[in-house]
Design an enzyme around this catalytic site. Structure first.
Site, PDB file in Angstrom:
ATOM      1  N   CYS B  96       0.638  -1.615  -0.010  1.00 28.95           N
ATOM      2  CA  CYS B  96       0.131  -0.164  -0.047  1.00 28.95           C
ATOM      3  C   CYS B  96       0.820   1.129  -0.082  1.00 28.95           C
ATOM      4  O   CYS B  96       0.481   2.248  -0.212  1.00 28.95           O
ATOM      5  CB  CYS B  96      -1.485  -0.171   0.710  1.00 28.95           C
ATOM      6  SG  CYS B  96      -1.365  -1.627   0.964  1.00 28.95           S
ATOM      7  N   HIS B 389      -9.884   3.175  -1.673  1.00 28.14           N
ATOM      8  CA  HIS B 389      -7.759   2.420  -1.375  1.00 28.14           C
ATOM      9  C   HIS B 389      -7.714   1.174  -2.583  1.00 28.14           C
ATOM     10  O   HIS B 389      -7.451  -0.107  -1.884  1.00 28.14           O
ATOM     11  CB  HIS B 389      -7.518   1.941   0.197  1.00 28.14           C
ATOM     12  CG  HIS B 389      -6.549   1.587   0.133  1.00 28.14           C
ATOM     13  ND1 HIS B 389      -5.259   1.854   0.238  1.00 28.14           N
ATOM     14  CD2 HIS B 389      -5.369   0.583   1.075  1.00 28.14           C
ATOM     15  CE1 HIS B 389      -4.394   1.359   0.164  1.00 28.14           C
ATOM     16  NE2 HIS B 389      -4.373   0.260   0.904  1.00 28.14           N
ATOM     17  N   CYS B 424       0.142   3.282   5.592  1.00 30.48           N
ATOM     18  CA  CYS B 424       0.733   2.079   6.257  1.00 30.48           C
ATOM     19  C   CYS B 424       0.478   0.816   5.228  1.00 30.48           C
ATOM     20  O   CYS B 424      -0.017   1.460   4.462  1.00 30.48           O
ATOM     21  CB  CYS B 424       0.010   1.713   7.784  1.00 30.48           C
ATOM     22  SG  CYS B 424      -1.933   1.401   6.807  1.00 30.48           S
TER      23      CYS B 424
END
Lengths: 472, 438
Positions: B96, B389, B424
């Site tokens: 990510c 996301h 993160c």
């Protein structure tokens, strides 16, 4: 978007059938291609002035001690390639070559003083009309009847314009007729006349017919390169994501302008494609937002250091009979089509960055001129555009600029392809060219109006409608 | 022999960005590949900045879920875009954090003077995720392809059993624990006793802030629509705390504490792509671009989540103090905080950890707690809970939006503005960065 009827009646069986039944036989219009000649010859220059009418010269020089007439001057312009190195075959007499296929006929009627003067040029014109080639051009040049000092002069000039309108309706096979109407401060040798000749005689004016265009002065300068008259200039086109707007953006870019393509954020995907194709920039913006003009100006000035040309093309339709009209339909059309333009123009004109020959062209519509059932809101907004243009023209002239309008008739776009078949087919044929125009026809007319050579053309409305039978 | 000159560092500035709206998995972008989406994001950026035919220093981006045929995904996207085909490119991947790592990479190269301009970004689609064959089938097929005789080939292929033909679906579970990211976060959430209400409030703010940003035109020059979608599909403009409170928990249901993480306060799987245009000031000036923000510094960190020493998504908690110390800043010296909302609870555990005196002393080795932040400066235009996301695309989304925010704030106040970005990632990794208005 394809006009199957036009291709059908143009060849073989369809052609025979249409001839037998007396059906309309539109021809595919010739359109501009890079490096193609501007003028299709031979060009016949006729004059209402007695001296020139009897002349048999092919050089443009008039005989005897007469001062050169306007017809002589026009012939000379043509012989000089209309400002380029093009070789143009110019004739002054219809009789010099029997059976000639004329490409272009120009009737110079600037010096008419009485309606009786018209016969000297109109009857010879009639003689050659059958010999006019496919997509031929007839161009009348006269002076503004409203500026005539005597009734007979006004009558003669008005009669020239009316002759043009009827000739345009009589012409077939893609030929057009238009008129240049010179104001008191304009001469036939002025740069705007040169600019107008290059437009009206060329395939760029393919779908413009039956139009008188007023030239008020000789203001304007000849570009270094007629193929890139907008070199170094920055143009903003609203509603540029598709259809007519995308074509305007492409045409101005072709003419050398750096183009800022504006459209609503939701249309951003196609807007980006347009911008990338023409090497411009995409600016996603709702033109009805209060800071729209500021955002446009900042973008143009920050990126390119200037703003020269604004094309108000963005517009919407929310059709409904007035009897069934609601607030939202009425107000949204007014806001987008005219109120936003008024607000933006105020802002642009207040900026010093828009004080160097600024040019604005706004999209009107034949619905705004003639009215259209079910389009009170749209027609009102487009009528508003015409009023705005007329009143704004002097404001732009203060800075050496212009504001004009272009009123498209039936143009083949995704929008018009959604009109039901029968209605569309009727709308398409109801003009002298018996077909719909292309977005590029509107774009070319705009490019002509914003050319630095056209500064003397200010406050006019040019219809791009193939001489639509509806409206003036 | 000439002595190569020592060059001073050059500032790397963000000029702008472009992304496509993020779509819910298996929905609007079904059928679009990573390459399609990243090319669209690039072309939108090119159109916005008039970069047609430009040769940039480098394009660096990546995808987390990637087909083997996409080994050169970014370069292939460049070749399909309106950029000059002589623009170099490479793929990079840090789960990510891919997008932000791509940015750190190009910003560093620009600072060193190796390149003058770059595009950093990322793309991910779970709607076009690679589906592999089973390991037994794969090894049999490989053995057959290396076989020298027909007999050997036949023998290799006879090893295949019907059950081997079932496809192996892509997994995003942590390979070393077998737990999904949500289950990992649920453990951390429980450990820090983060309440359901607090998580729902983070989710509510995310949707509310993102909707507000759209409605005020904030994204007009940050997003280009794709496949007819012009807003993030996950955005629920009309969501309320009451509605969020009705959702059933989905993670942490086997823990001893009550489960608090729902589909509303966890990020949905989404598809999308983002880009950010980075350059040195001279390159920007030559093209009349206004730099929005300057890259100050960045830090990555990793935690030992495998042995349970730290939560999987807690790495940024460790990275930030190192970054602050190196730059002589405190946690309160920022105008904006962008903490990626993998889960609402991730943001809350991160903040709780920085506020905790014991944790900061014992785990981070700090003299005292980093302290609380001004919550009104947190994710002011929404974050991943509302926007979605698409793993590698999140960094570019945050960077471009933050740069624009910083520029506007500095214009408004006449003083420099600063932002802290924290992302993160899977594998117990995290990347954080500081931007300052240019």
């Amino acid at each position: 978007m394809t006009d199957r009827y036009t291709s059908f009646v143009h060849h073989g069986f369809g052609k025979t059938l249409a001839q037998k039944l007396g059906l309309p036989q539109p021809v595919p219009l010739r359109r501009h291609t890079p490096s193609a000649p501007v003028v299709t010859g031979p060009v016949l220059v006729l004059s209402t002035a007695p001296a020139a009418a009897s002349g048999d010269s092919t050089t443009g020089a008039s005989a005897g001690e007469h001062p050169p007439s306007d017809a002589d001057a026009v012939a000379t312009l043509l012989l000089n390639g209309l400002g380029s190195d093009e070789l143009i075959d110019v004739r002054r007499s219809p009789h010099t070559a029997e059976g000639t296929r004329w490409g272009t006929v120009i009737v110079v009627a600037t010096e008419v003083t009485h309606p009786n003067d018209l016969a000297a040029a109109m009857l010879p014109l009639g003689q050659v009309l059958r010999g006019l080639g496919q997509c031929g051009r007839v161009l009348f040049i006269t002076r503004d009847p409203e500026e005539a000092d005597r009734p007979a002069v006004a009558a003669a000039r008005q009669a020239v314009i009316s002759t043009m309108r009827s000739v345009a309706k009589e012409l077939r096979r893609g030929a057009t007729a238009n008129a240049l109407v010179l104001g008191a401060d304009a001469t036939v040798t002025g740069t705007p006349v040169l600019s107008a000749l290059r437009f009206f005689l060329s395939p760029k004016s393919a779908f413009v017919s039956g139009q008188p265009v007023t030239i008020s002065s000789d203001a304007g300068h000849v570009p270094e390169n007629w193929d890139r008259p907008l070199d170094g200039q920055v143009a903003v086109v609203t509603g540029a994501a598709q259809g007519i707007g995308a074509e305007i953006a492409a045409t101005l870019a072709r003419d050398g302008a750096r183009v800022v393509a504006v459209d609503i954020p939701a249309a951003g995907e196609s807007l980006a494609r347009v911008a990338n194709r023409i090497k411009g920039t995409a600016l996603q913006l709702d033109i009805t937002s209060p800071d729209a003009a500021e955002v446009i100006l900042t973008h143009a000035v920050d990126r390119y250091g200037r703003l020269d040309i604004v094309i108000h093309n963005a517009g919407i339709t929310r059709d409904k009979l007035l009897a069934n009209m609601d607030d939202d339909r009425w107000n949204s059309v007014m806001t987008v089509n005219i109120a936003s333009q008024l607000a933006m123009n105020d802002h642009f004109l207040a900026s010093e960055h828009f004080h160097r020959n600024p040019r604005i062209v706004s999209l009107a519509s034949t619905s705004g001129i003639a009215g259209n059932r079910g389009q009170t809101n749209y027609g009102a907004s487009k009528g508003g555009v015409i009023g705005m243009v007329t009143a704004s023209a002097p404001l732009l002239a203060e800075h050496g600029g212009t504001m004009n309008a272009v009123a498209p008739g039936f143009i083949e776009t995704t929008m018009t392809s959604k009109i039901p078949f029968a209605t569309r087919e009727v709308a398409r044929r109801l003009n002298s060219l018996q077909q719909g125009g292309h977005p590029v026809d509107v774009a070319e007319t705009i490019a002509f109006l914003v050319s630095p050579a056209s500064v003397g053309i200010n406050g006019v409305v040019v219809r791009v409608c193939g001489q639509n039978l509806v409206g003036a | 022999m000439p002595n190569p000159a020592h060059r001073p560092l050059t500032d790397a500035v963000i000029i702008g960005g472009n992304r496509i709206p993020f779509a819910r998995a298996g929905s609007r972008y079904l059928g679009a590949s990573n390459q399609d989406m990243f090319t669209a994001a690039l072309d939108g950026l090119v159109a916005r900045y008039g970069l047609q035919g430009e040769e940039l220093g480098e394009v660096v981006a990546g995808a987390v879920l990637k087909h083997s045929r996409d080994f050169n995904l970014v370069r292939e996207s460049v070749l399909g875009s309106a950029l000059s085909p002589t623009t170099p490119a490479f793929d990079l991947q840090q789960a990510c954090a891919t997008g932000i790592e791509a940015f750190i990479t190009v910003a560093n190269k620009i600072q060193l003077g190796q390149i003058d301009s770059a595009i950093a970004g990322g793309v991910d689609t779970v709607s076009d995720a690679p589906i592999a064959v089973s390991d037994t089938l794969r090894s049999a097929l490989l053995a057959a392809s290396y076989a020298k005789t027909l007999g050997q080939r036949a023998k290799a292929l006879t090893r295949i059993r019907p059950k081997d033909l079932a496809p192996a679906n892509p997994r995003t579970d942590e390979p070393r624990t077998g737990l999904s990211m949500g289950e990992h976060q649920a453990i951390t959430t429980a450990k820090w006793a983060i309440s359901r209400e607090d998580q729902d409030l983070i989710a509510y703010n995310s949707h509310h802030n993102l909707a507000n940003a759209y409605n005020t035109g904030f994204f007009d020059d940050l997003i280009t629509p794709f496949k007819g979608l012009h807003r993030d599909q996950n955005l629920r403009e009309d969501t309320s705390l009451e509605k969020l409170a009705t959702l059933k928990p989905v993670f942490g249901k086997t823990l001893s504490t009550p489960a608090t993480m729902t589909a509303g306060n966890s990020t949905a799987l989404t598809d999308g792509a983002s880009t950010v245009l980075v350059a040195n000031n001279e390159w920007a000036r030559e093209r009349n671009f206004t730099p929005l923000a300057r890259f100050v510094d960045a830090q990555t960190a990793a935690v030992d989540y495998v042995h349970g020493r730290e939560g999987l998504l807690m790495a940024p908690v460790h990275a930030v103090p190192r970054l602050l110390e190196r730059n002589g800043l405190s946690l309160q010296d920022f105008d904006f905080y962008e903490i990626h909302e993998a889960f609402a609870a991730t943001v809350l555990t991160t903040l709780a950890a920085w506020e905790d005196e014991n944790y900061c002393r014992n785990e981070l080795g700090l003299p005292h707690a980093l302290g609380a932040i001004d919550r009104s400066a947190l994710n002011v235009n929404g974050s991943s809970l509302a926007a979605g996301h698409p793993f590698a695309a999140t960094g570019g989304r945050i960077l471009a939006s933050t740069a624009k925010l910083l520029h506007a704030r500095a214009q408004e106040t006449g003083r420099p503005a600063r932002a802290l970005i924290s992302v993160c990632a899977a594998g117990g990794v995290g990347a954080v960065a500081i931007l300052e208005s240019a």
